[in-house]
Design a protein around this motif. Structure first.
Motif, PDB file in Angstrom:
ATOM      1  N   PRO A  47       0.799  -1.230   0.000  1.00 38.04           N
ATOM      2  CA  PRO A  47       0.000   0.000   0.000  1.00 38.04           C
ATOM      3  C   PRO A  47       0.834   1.284   0.000  1.00 38.04           C
ATOM      4  CG  PRO A  47      -0.866  -1.577   1.589  1.00 38.04           C
ATOM      5  CD  PRO A  47       0.440  -2.130   1.106  1.00 38.04           C
ATOM      6  N   ARG A  50       2.016   1.807  -3.505  1.00 37.45           N
ATOM      7  CA  ARG A  50       0.888   2.198  -4.352  1.00 37.45           C
ATOM      8  C   ARG A  50       0.559   3.676  -4.162  1.00 37.45           C
ATOM      9  NH1 ARG A  50      -1.890  -1.801  -3.199  1.00 37.45           N
ATOM     10  NH2 ARG A  50      -3.330  -1.040  -1.620  1.00 37.45           N
ATOM     11  N   LEU A  51       0.576   4.142  -2.916  1.00 36.11           N
ATOM     12  CA  LEU A  51       0.298   5.542  -2.632  1.00 36.11           C
ATOM     13  C   LEU A  51       1.392   6.435  -3.203  1.00 36.11           C
ATOM     14  CD1 LEU A  51      -1.559   7.549  -1.157  1.00 36.11           C
ATOM     15  CD2 LEU A  51      -0.184   7.172   0.902  1.00 36.11           C
ATOM     16  N   ASP A  54       0.914   6.687  -6.933  1.00 36.35           N
ATOM     17  CA  ASP A  54      -0.225   7.564  -7.232  1.00 36.35           C
ATOM     18  C   ASP A  54       0.178   9.030  -7.113  1.00 36.35           C
ATOM     19  OD1 ASP A  54      -1.846   5.400  -7.687  1.00 36.35           O
ATOM     20  OD2 ASP A  54      -2.866   5.483  -5.744  1.00 36.35           O
ATOM     21  N   GLU A 182      -6.565   3.211   1.754  1.00 32.64           N
ATOM     22  CA  GLU A 182      -6.824   2.630   0.436  1.00 32.64           C
ATOM     23  C   GLU A 182      -8.309   2.312   0.246  1.00 32.64           C
ATOM     24  OE1 GLU A 182      -4.880   2.192  -2.261  1.00 32.64           O
ATOM     25  OE2 GLU A 182      -3.388   3.360  -1.162  1.00 32.64           O
ATOM     26  N   ASN A 183      -8.977   1.865   1.308  1.00 33.83           N
ATOM     27  CA  ASN A 183     -10.421   1.602   1.217  1.00 33.83           C
ATOM     28  C   ASN A 183     -11.183   2.880   0.884  1.00 33.83           C
ATOM     29  OD1 ASN A 183     -10.021  -1.084   1.930  1.00 33.83           O
ATOM     30  ND2 ASN A 183     -10.376  -0.718   4.117  1.00 33.83           N
ATOM     31  N   LYS A 185      -9.990   5.592  -0.629  1.00 35.31           N
ATOM     32  CA  LYS A 185      -9.690   5.973  -2.016  1.00 35.31           C
ATOM     33  C   LYS A 185     -10.530   5.162  -2.995  1.00 35.31           C
ATOM     34  CE  LYS A 185      -5.439   6.286  -3.297  1.00 35.31           C
ATOM     35  NZ  LYS A 185      -4.043   5.831  -3.497  1.00 35.31           N
ATOM     36  N   LYS A 186     -10.621   3.843  -2.762  1.00 36.39           N
ATOM     37  CA  LYS A 186     -11.393   2.979  -3.657  1.00 36.39           C
ATOM     38  C   LYS A 186     -12.870   3.346  -3.638  1.00 36.39           C
ATOM     39  CE  LYS A 186     -12.243  -1.867  -4.865  1.00 36.39           C
ATOM     40  NZ  LYS A 186     -13.676  -1.635  -5.087  1.00 36.39           N
TER      41      LYS A 186
END
Length: 250
Positions: A47, A50-51, A54, A182-183, A185-186
């Motif tokens: 994660p 991934r951040l 992004d 992340e939740n 953001k999704k």
């Protein structure tokens, strides 16, 4: 806190200028490299990486630069080894500061940070002197023009929303537990709601209000710290009155 500007708001005001700094890509590359080293080069299972990717894409970093930074982190390419070190201290008006760095030479970094602090009315403190005042959270800015408070509550309530701050004139600030960023953001992506500045943030439990003279000195200190090559982020519990903000903007 109507009539005042917290550090999250001040950071947004500074963002356009900060993005023009020549060292922005350097900071982004270091974060990607460290994230890949710590958690592997696959963003689906990492994660933090991934951040970081992004954020790099949001700042128009070329894909080849991102991939090169990942490979340096995983050891597929030769590269500098960075370590993360945080410093704590105080600034004008008694504000607390946490300075996060990524460095390949800790002696150089602490000397640079101390020099900047001493020249700009700040002082370094011991480890733990101010960190107890902050909590690490996931943070996302959502433009008010793109979603109402009710809509955000509906979308994010089951995605880890802890707090929704609407004090800023133009943005809602979404706060989550770090593991739920992340939740959130999704959930926003699935709902088609645009957002900005998704990141791990340090949120102060309490703020210190400063007036015009100290506010100007504090902003100069923070800018000088952020311009240090090894500094990745600066966090503060500063709060500036509307009168002081107008003086700063003039």
């Amino acid at each position: 806190m109507s009539g005042h500007s917290k550090w999250s708001t001040i950071k947004r005001k500074k963002a356009a200028t900060d993005q023009k700094r020549g060292n922005l890509f350097t900071k982004l590359v270091r974060e990607i490299t460290i994230a890949a080293k710590m958690g592997g080069g696959d963003p689906t299972g990492n994660p933090r990486l991934r951040l970081a990717i992004d954020n790099a894409r949001a700042n128009s970093m070329p894909a080849e630069n991102i991939q090169r930074a990942i490979k340096k982190g995983t050891g597929e390419l030769e590269g500098v080894t960075y370590e993360e070190i945080s410093y704590e201290g105080y600034g004008p008006g008694g504000i607390a500061l946490i300075i996060e760095t990524a460095t390949d030479n800790r002696n150089r970094t602490v000397a640079d940070v101390r020099h900047v602090m001493n020249r700009n009315n700040g002082s370094l403190g011991e480890t733990g002197s101010v960190s107890w005042m902050f909590q690490r959270k996931g943070s996302i800015d959502v433009p008010k023009s793109d979603a109402s408070e009710e809509r955000l509550m509906e979308v994010l309530l089951d995605a880890g929303l802890e707090d929704l701050d609407g004090e800023d004139e133009n943005y809602f600030n979404v706060l989550t537990d770090v593991k739920d960023l992340e939740n959130a953001k999704k959930a926003l992506d699935d709902a088609g709601i645009p957002y900005e500045n998704a990141k791990m943030d340090l949120i102060p439990d309490n703020v210190v209000e400063v007036e015009s003279e100290d506010a100007a000195k504090a902003i100069r200190l923070i800018d000088a710290l952020e311009n240090c090559d090894d500094v990745q982020a600066v966090y503060s519990n500063i709060e500036i009155s509307e009168q002081a903000m107008k003086a700063l903007d003039s």
